[in-house]
Design a protein around this motif. Structure first.
Motif, short mmCIF file in Angstrom:
data_model
loop_
_atom_site.label_atom_id
_atom_site.label_comp_id
_atom_site.label_asym_id
_atom_site.label_seq_id
_atom_site.Cartn_x
_atom_site.Cartn_y
_atom_site.Cartn_z
N ARG A 53 25.64 23.62 27.90
CA ARG A 53 26.44 23.56 29.12
C ARG A 53 27.93 23.41 28.80
N ARG A 54 28.24 22.53 27.83
CA ARG A 54 29.65 22.35 27.44
C ARG A 54 30.22 23.64 26.86
N SER A 55 29.47 24.28 25.99
CA SER A 55 29.94 25.52 25.37
C SER A 55 30.12 26.62 26.41
N THR A 56 29.19 26.69 27.35
CA THR A 56 29.29 27.68 28.42
C THR A 56 30.52 27.40 29.28
N ALA A 57 30.77 26.14 29.58
CA ALA A 57 31.93 25.78 30.41
C ALA A 57 33.24 26.16 29.72
N VAL A 58 33.31 25.96 28.41
CA VAL A 58 34.52 26.31 27.66
C VAL A 58 34.76 27.81 27.75
N SER A 59 33.73 28.60 27.52
CA SER A 59 33.89 30.06 27.59
C SER A 59 34.10 30.54 29.02
N ALA A 60 33.49 29.87 29.98
CA ALA A 60 33.69 30.25 31.39
C ALA A 60 35.14 30.00 31.81
N ALA A 61 35.74 28.93 31.31
CA ALA A 61 37.15 28.67 31.61
C ALA A 61 38.03 29.77 31.03
N LEU A 62 37.69 30.25 29.85
CA LEU A 62 38.43 31.37 29.25
C LEU A 62 38.26 32.62 30.10
N LEU A 63 37.05 32.85 30.57
CA LEU A 63 36.79 34.01 31.43
C LEU A 63 37.63 33.95 32.70
N LEU A 64 37.73 32.77 33.30
CA LEU A 64 38.57 32.61 34.49
C LEU A 64 40.04 32.88 34.17
N ARG A 65 40.45 32.51 32.99
CA ARG A 65 41.84 32.78 32.58
C ARG A 65 42.08 34.28 32.48
N TYR A 66 41.13 35.00 31.89
CA TYR A 66 41.25 36.47 31.84
C TYR A 66 41.35 37.03 33.25
N ASP A 67 40.51 36.54 34.15
CA ASP A 67 40.52 37.03 35.53
C ASP A 67 41.87 36.79 36.19
N ALA A 68 42.45 35.62 35.96
CA ALA A 68 43.75 35.30 36.56
C ALA A 68 44.85 36.22 36.01
N VAL A 69 44.82 36.45 34.72
CA VAL A 69 45.84 37.33 34.12
C VAL A 69 45.67 38.76 34.62
N LEU A 70 44.44 39.22 34.69
CA LEU A 70 44.20 40.58 35.18
C LEU A 70 44.59 40.73 36.65
N LYS A 71 44.41 39.68 37.43
CA LYS A 71 44.79 39.72 38.83
C LYS A 71 46.32 39.77 38.96
N ALA A 72 47.01 38.99 38.15
CA ALA A 72 48.47 38.94 38.21
C ALA A 72 49.13 40.13 37.54
N HIS A 73 48.46 40.71 36.54
CA HIS A 73 49.04 41.82 35.77
C HIS A 73 48.02 42.94 35.61
N PRO A 74 47.74 43.67 36.67
CA PRO A 74 46.71 44.72 36.59
C PRO A 74 47.04 45.80 35.57
N GLU A 75 48.31 45.93 35.22
CA GLU A 75 48.70 46.94 34.22
C GLU A 75 48.14 46.61 32.83
N LEU A 76 47.68 45.38 32.63
CA LEU A 76 47.10 44.98 31.34
C LEU A 76 45.61 45.29 31.25
N ALA A 77 45.02 45.79 32.31
CA ALA A 77 43.56 46.02 32.33
C ALA A 77 43.06 46.88 31.17
N PRO A 78 43.73 47.97 30.82
CA PRO A 78 43.19 48.76 29.70
C PRO A 78 43.10 47.96 28.39
N ARG A 79 44.01 47.05 28.20
CA ARG A 79 44.03 46.25 26.98
C ARG A 79 43.09 45.05 27.06
N LEU A 80 43.03 44.40 28.23
CA LEU A 80 42.29 43.15 28.35
C LEU A 80 40.85 43.29 28.80
N ALA A 81 40.54 44.35 29.54
CA ALA A 81 39.18 44.49 30.08
C ALA A 81 38.09 44.46 29.01
#
Length: 184
Positions: free
Chosen positions: A39-67
């Motif tokens: 659960r702890r390990s999943t939460a750590v990676s899930a927080a990273l996933l949310l960070r990717y989502d926030a960056v992609l939402k704010a900077h959609p031009e980065l999608a080809p690189r970050l997706a």
């Protein structure tokens, strides 16, 4: 003397045959300890996933690189999650936000004709700087996540430790790709 030696041998044999099955059995608390670690390990990676989502939402031009990196992190969240009971479905990592869903277009604001070129250049420079800062932040988050997974190896059962090590290594590669790898 032969009798005492035979008795000692029987006692030792009895101890070893009784101890071996006991070692194979899982201690009552270890299942819950592994589940807590998952659960702890999943939460750590899930927080990273949310960070990717926030960056992609704010900077959609980065999608080809970050997706592609985001997709790998989403698979890590699923792989690290506690094992579901038979017949239960495990939660799936969310799909990335659509690139244009909430992106604002600062260039669409009206400007005086004489200032249009200067404002557009300033907006482009600010957007590029913000995107670069967001990518640096993701790289730092990838390193932090990899460090957390590496630290968790100590208390992990062997099979899960191998998974954590692989996920940590992937995070280190992602951090490289987000920083030094982008310069190549």
């Amino acid at each position: 003397m032969a009798t005492s030696a035979a008795a000692a041998a029987a006692a030792l044999a009895g101890c070893s045959s009784e101890a071996t099955p006991a070692r194979r059995r899982t201690a009552p608390g270890s299942v819950s300890a592994e589940t807590a670690l998952r659960r702890r390990s999943t939460a750590v990676s899930a927080a990273l996933l949310l960070r990717y989502d926030a960056v992609l939402k704010a900077h959609p031009e980065l999608a080809p690189r970050l997706a592609p990196l985001r997709a790998v992190v989403a698979r890590h969240v699923e792989a690290l999650a506690p094992v579901a009971a038979p017949g239960a479905t495990s939660p799936k990592a969310s799909e990335p936000p659509s690139p244009g869903a909430s992106a604002t277009n600062a260039a669409s604001e009206p400007h005086a004709p004489a200032d249009a070129d200067a404002d557009a250049d300033a907006d482009a420079d600010a957007a590029a700087a913000a995107a670069a800062a967001a990518v640096r932040g993701l790289a730092a988050a990838e390193r932090s996540t990899a460090d957390a997974h590496t630290a968790a190896l100590v208390g992990a059962p062997p099979e899960y430790a191998r998974l954590l090590a692989s996920v940590a290594a992937a995070g280190a590669v992602h951090a490289y790709l987000l920083t030094k790898g982008a310069r190549s």
